[in-house]
Scaffold this motif. Structure first.
Motif, PDB file in Angstrom:
ATOM      1  N   LEU A 257       0.834  -1.179   0.157  1.00  0.00           N
ATOM      2  CA  LEU A 257      -0.114  -0.069   0.127  1.00  0.00           C
ATOM      3  C   LEU A 257       0.919   1.371   0.072  1.00  0.00           C
ATOM      4  O   LEU A 257       0.305   2.303  -0.279  1.00  0.00           O
ATOM      5  CB  LEU A 257      -0.807  -0.195   1.399  1.00  0.00           C
TER       6      LEU A 257
ATOM      7  N   LYS B  33       2.862   3.597  -4.961  1.00  0.00           N
ATOM      8  CA  LYS B  33       1.732   4.323  -5.547  1.00  0.00           C
ATOM      9  C   LYS B  33       1.164   3.758  -6.699  1.00  0.00           C
ATOM     10  O   LYS B  33       1.714   3.077  -7.720  1.00  0.00           O
ATOM     11  CB  LYS B  33       2.549   5.740  -6.287  1.00  0.00           C
ATOM     12  N   PHE B  34      -0.131   3.577  -6.797  1.00  0.00           N
ATOM     13  CA  PHE B  34      -1.006   2.756  -7.769  1.00  0.00           C
ATOM     14  C   PHE B  34      -2.381   3.300  -7.726  1.00  0.00           C
ATOM     15  O   PHE B  34      -2.904   4.023  -6.895  1.00  0.00           O
ATOM     16  CB  PHE B  34      -0.928   1.240  -7.575  1.00  0.00           C
TER      17      PHE B  34
ATOM     18  N   ARG C  94      -5.206   3.559  -4.669  1.00  0.00           N
ATOM     19  CA  ARG C  94      -4.583   3.485  -3.384  1.00  0.00           C
ATOM     20  C   ARG C  94      -5.295   3.593  -2.304  1.00  0.00           C
ATOM     21  O   ARG C  94      -5.463   2.972  -1.284  1.00  0.00           O
ATOM     22  CB  ARG C  94      -3.222   3.977  -3.292  1.00  0.00           C
ATOM     23  N   ASN C  95      -5.946   4.789  -2.138  1.00  0.00           N
ATOM     24  CA  ASN C  95      -6.536   5.320  -1.309  1.00  0.00           C
ATOM     25  C   ASN C  95      -7.972   4.270  -0.640  1.00  0.00           C
ATOM     26  O   ASN C  95      -8.085   4.059   0.367  1.00  0.00           O
ATOM     27  CB  ASN C  95      -7.187   6.621  -1.222  1.00  0.00           C
TER      28      ASN C  95
ATOM     29  N   ARG D 175      -6.706   1.502   0.852  1.00  0.00           N
ATOM     30  CA  ARG D 175      -6.069   1.450   2.135  1.00  0.00           C
ATOM     31  C   ARG D 175      -7.564   1.443   3.262  1.00  0.00           C
ATOM     32  O   ARG D 175      -7.439   1.294   4.246  1.00  0.00           O
ATOM     33  CB  ARG D 175      -5.587   2.876   2.300  1.00  0.00           C
TER      34      ARG D 175
END
Lengths: 436, 363
Positions: free
Chosen positions: B167, B170-171, B174-175, B178
């Motif tokens: 996590l 950066k992809f 991502r948020n 999470r």
């Protein structure tokens, strides 16, 4: 404040007698039908306000509070109230095994008018269970007894006339039907499901096996440890033989609802359970609707059928601010009329014998209650009163020993020999003997 | 000299004044702290002291004054902590095979003031021994809790690190990931324990049995929560599922403060990703890791709700044993003694742990 305004209003309004306002808090069951019925039942009492109790007129409000669903959790909550001597709850539903343990915190109902006469109508065994040292610490609300549920359609299909009357017959029928159904393609089908988890429910089931073989009631009502006998050993050995043959391996982890899950999906020929399982089984959506019946549990060699006594009572908290009013409410909630309604609306078994002959009940869906009256009348009580305040521990070492046999960790003879030694240690005053 | 004395005088006067100020401030600080200290004494030390005191009595829970409370000295502790190690007697039968006594019956027949039950029976150098304890459930609860703690915390740390590393990259989305990751942690333990209890059902209506059955393993009747050998692995699985997100969250916070330049420099120098992990990530995240480990370990040692919901009275953690003894068994004395022993076990664990991980070294 409100109370003063009300009193003032009464005086100004020229009321002849000032009524006293009292709120009674009642803690009971948490499932939705139980709560709905409780609210309606309480409303009927409130509609009859004011009530004259001990010469004073009361205007009573009943506040129903749903307690924790698990009886074990409910007991811990009550014990915490009692430890704090809290008046928070006036009226409480108590389980059939608690009166002995909780007597010190409950009001003797005999000191109030009407109870002497009222209990005469109830089953004597249940009243006796609620009597501790001559004090009536609870009044029966509804009762429970272990029953045998059977698939009438399958019995007929496999050529049996009716439900089994002995355990041998049950084993034979269960095996035949199980084999037949599996050959017919239902790999999940089992002969007999029951409650085998290590918990209070196993104490109930095992007591039925032992008592129906003439092996006594673990500890006799006069304090004799009788569990280590040939008939009890044979009974528990027999049950251990069911695991993995006519009952699933996982039955040693089953509670009431696990057994009902298998049964109601149409995957068992027989089930041991409490009367509550009847109504959901006859539900519109139930696959076994109209395909099953209810009978007394089978008998073993040298014994007669035995059903363990369950059920709930109403008790008044000794730390309540208004015990007399709470007792009067209890009298209403356990009355004949309320028990008739309770039987029909939420299929709780009445504790008043005459209710079983009530025309209203006999014309309802639960008319079969009447046929099983002898079962409820002769239900076997767990040794909770004689072992108080150590029933919890007594029951636990009993169901642990039985569970060890069911899971194959111990043979029944050894397990019961050890159990006897443990019971002697827990109850040093008790004698050791044989049943009867 | 004189000058220096003159020069000294104001300084020392100032120092004295400073001292007085410091003393005054210290007094003030104490005054301000007093309410908190008193509060702490009443809410923490007083109950702790009471538990300590009642562990020496035979008090009963909710006894309504119907029973007097006696001082019983160390009896409760003796009951919890008495062990006996015995050689198990045997007879040799006609075929020359050893027939050992039944360990539980043998222990109960011993002529001792205490009544022992079997904790474990084992063979050593051709002799069979039985270890007995007065309260084998307590001994088992301690062993089970320690195994549970070691295994869950190890798995949660490793899995948490993997999740955190994933996590941290950066992809897209991502948020969302999470947030989604935190769902198991957000569910109340009692609820998630019940959900898992259903999934572990002992017939094909349970998720795992139906899955194993589809794969052709087992007979669809595995008692995950009833077979003694499968009970701990099952409950460990539940805890790992539930608590890994929390571990990942803590580690993610630790990862996010590591300067990106370090990785860039290492990459330029040609360090492999594994090398970068062990030389940069791990050392720099280790303070966070140490705090997370202490946090989780102490939490796992105190586990109560998971055992209570899943096993009830079938198998105890240390905390659920204490609760059972107090409420169901109504034995305040024994429960208090168990609580004191548990407190000491956790306390010793914490000290060793904090020393070993150098959490309190200040830098």
């Amino acid at each position: 404040m409100k109370r003063w305004f009300f009193a003032a209003a009464l005086v100004l309004g020229g009321a002849a007698v000032a009524q006293q306002d009292v709120t009674i808090t009642w803690m009971g069951g948490s499932n939705a039908p139980a709560q709905q019925f409780a609210a309606a039942s309480a409303q009927r009492y409130m509609d009859a306000n004011p009530h004259t109790i001990n010469g004073t007129e009361y205007n009573v409000t009943i506040e129903f509070v749903a307690g924790p669903e698990s009886t074990t959790d409910r007991l811990s909550l009550y014990l915490q109230y009692f430890e704090a001597q809290s008046p928070e709850v006036d009226l409480m539903n108590i389980d059939v095994i608690w009166p002995g343990d909780l007597a010190a915190h409950l009001v003797d109902l005999y000191q109030y008018e009407g109870f002497e006469e009222a209990v005469e109508a109830h089953f004597p065994a249940i009243v006796e269970n609620n009597t501790v040292d001559g004090e009536l610490v609870g009044i029966p609300l509804f009762t429970d007894a272990g029953l045998l549920y059977y698939r009438s359609d399958l019995l007929e299909e496999y050529g049996y006339d009716g439900p089994p009357s002995t355990w041998d017959e049950l084993e034979e029928m269960a095996r035949t039907i199980q084999e037949g159904e599996r050959e017919g393609g239902n790999q999940d089908f089992w002969g007999f499901v029951w409650q085998g988890n290590a918990y209070e429910g196993l104490t109930c089931d095992a007591l039925e096996w032992v008592a129906s073989h003439g092996g006594g009631t673990i500890i006799s009502p006069d304090g004799v440890i009788t569990i280590n006998n040939e008939r009890a050993i044979a009974a528990i050995e027999r049950a251990a033989g069911w695991v993995g043959s006519i009952s699933p391996e996982g039955v040693t982890g089953f509670l009431e609802e696990d057994a009902r899950g298998v049964w109601q999906a149409g995957n068992a020929a027989f089930m041991r359970n409490w009367p509550y399982a009847y109504v959901p089984g006859q539900d519109e959506a139930s696959p076994i609707r109209g395909k099953f019946g209810v009978a007394p549990l089978p008998a073993g060699e040298g014994g007669s059928p035995a059903a363990t006594l369950g059920g709930w009572q109403l008790a008044v908290n000794a730390y309540s601010d208004n015990p007399a009013v709470a007792a009067d409410v209890a009298l209403h909630l356990t009355s004949y009329e309320e028990q008739v309604r309770r039987a029909i609306e939420v299929s709780n078994l009445p504790t008043i014998e005459a209710v079983y002959e009530d025309p209203e009940l006999l014309n309802s869906e639960v008319a079969w209650f009447a046929d099983l009256l002898p079962v409820f009348q002769n239900a076997v009580a767990r040794p909770s009163t004689v072992t108080a305040p150590q029933y919890g521990e007594t029951s636990r070492i009993f169901f642990t020993a039985v569970h060890d046999v069911l899971t194959g960790q111990e043979d029944a003879g050894t397990a019961l020999a050890i159990l006897e030694l443990d019971l002697m240690e827990l109850h040093p005053d008790f004698e050791v003997g044989t049943p009867e | 000299m004189a000058q220096s004395r003159i020069g000294m005088a104001p300084a020392s006067r100032g120092a004295r004044k400073g001292l007085r100020l410091a003393a005054r401030e210290e007094r003030m600080a104490w005054l301000l702290l007093l309410p908190s200290v008193l509060l702490l004494l009443t809410v923490a030390l007083f109950p702790l002291g009471r538990v300590f005191y009642s562990s020496f009595t035979d008090a009963r829970f909710a006894a309504a004054g119907s029973q007097e409370v006696n001082f019983v000295g160390m009896r409760n502790y003796r009951e919890l902590l008495s062990f006996t190690l015995r050689e198990l007697p045997y007879q040799v039968d006609a075929d020359g095979v050893r027939r050992y006594d039944h360990p539980r019956l043998f222990l109960r027949r011993l002529d001792t003031s205490m009544s022992y039950d079997e904790v474990v029976t084992f063979d050593l150098f051709g002799t069979r021994y039985v270890l007995g304890a007065v309260r084998p459930e307590f001994v088992r609860s301690v062993i089970d809790t320690v195994i549970f703690t070691v295994v869950t915390v190890s798995l949660e740390t490793i899995l948490g690190m993997i999740v955190a590393l994933a996590l941290a990259a950066k992809f897209f989305g991502r948020n969302a990931m999470r947030t989604a990751m935190l769902v198991p942690w957000a569910i109340i333990t009692v609820v998630s324990a019940r959900i898992w209890e259903w999934m572990f059902r002992s017939n094909r209506s349970g998720f795992f049995n139906s899955l194993l059955d589809r794969l052709g393993w087992g007979d669809g009747n595995t008692g995950f929560l009833t077979e003694p050998a499968l009970q701990l692995p099952s409950i460990i699985a539940i805890d790992v599922w539930k608590t890994t997100p929390f571990m990942a969250l803590l580690l993610l916070a630790g990862l996010s403060v590591i300067p990106k330049e370090l990785y860039e420099a290492a990459e330029v120098d040609g360090a492999s990703p594994i090398r970068r992990f062990f030389t940069i990530t791990l050392p720099l995240v280790s303070p966070t890791l140490a705090v997370a480990l202490v946090f989780r370990t102490l939490d796992a040692l105190r586990v109560f709700d998971l055992f209570q919901v899943v096993f009830g009275e079938r198998r105890f953690s240390m905390a659920s044993f204490a609760q059972y003894t107090l409420v169901a068994n109504r034995d305040v004395g024994l429960s208090s003694a168990a609580s004191v022993v548990i407190f000491l076990i956790i306390f010793i664990f914490a000290i060793i742990y904090i020393r070993a991980l150098k959490v309190d070294s200040g830098d």
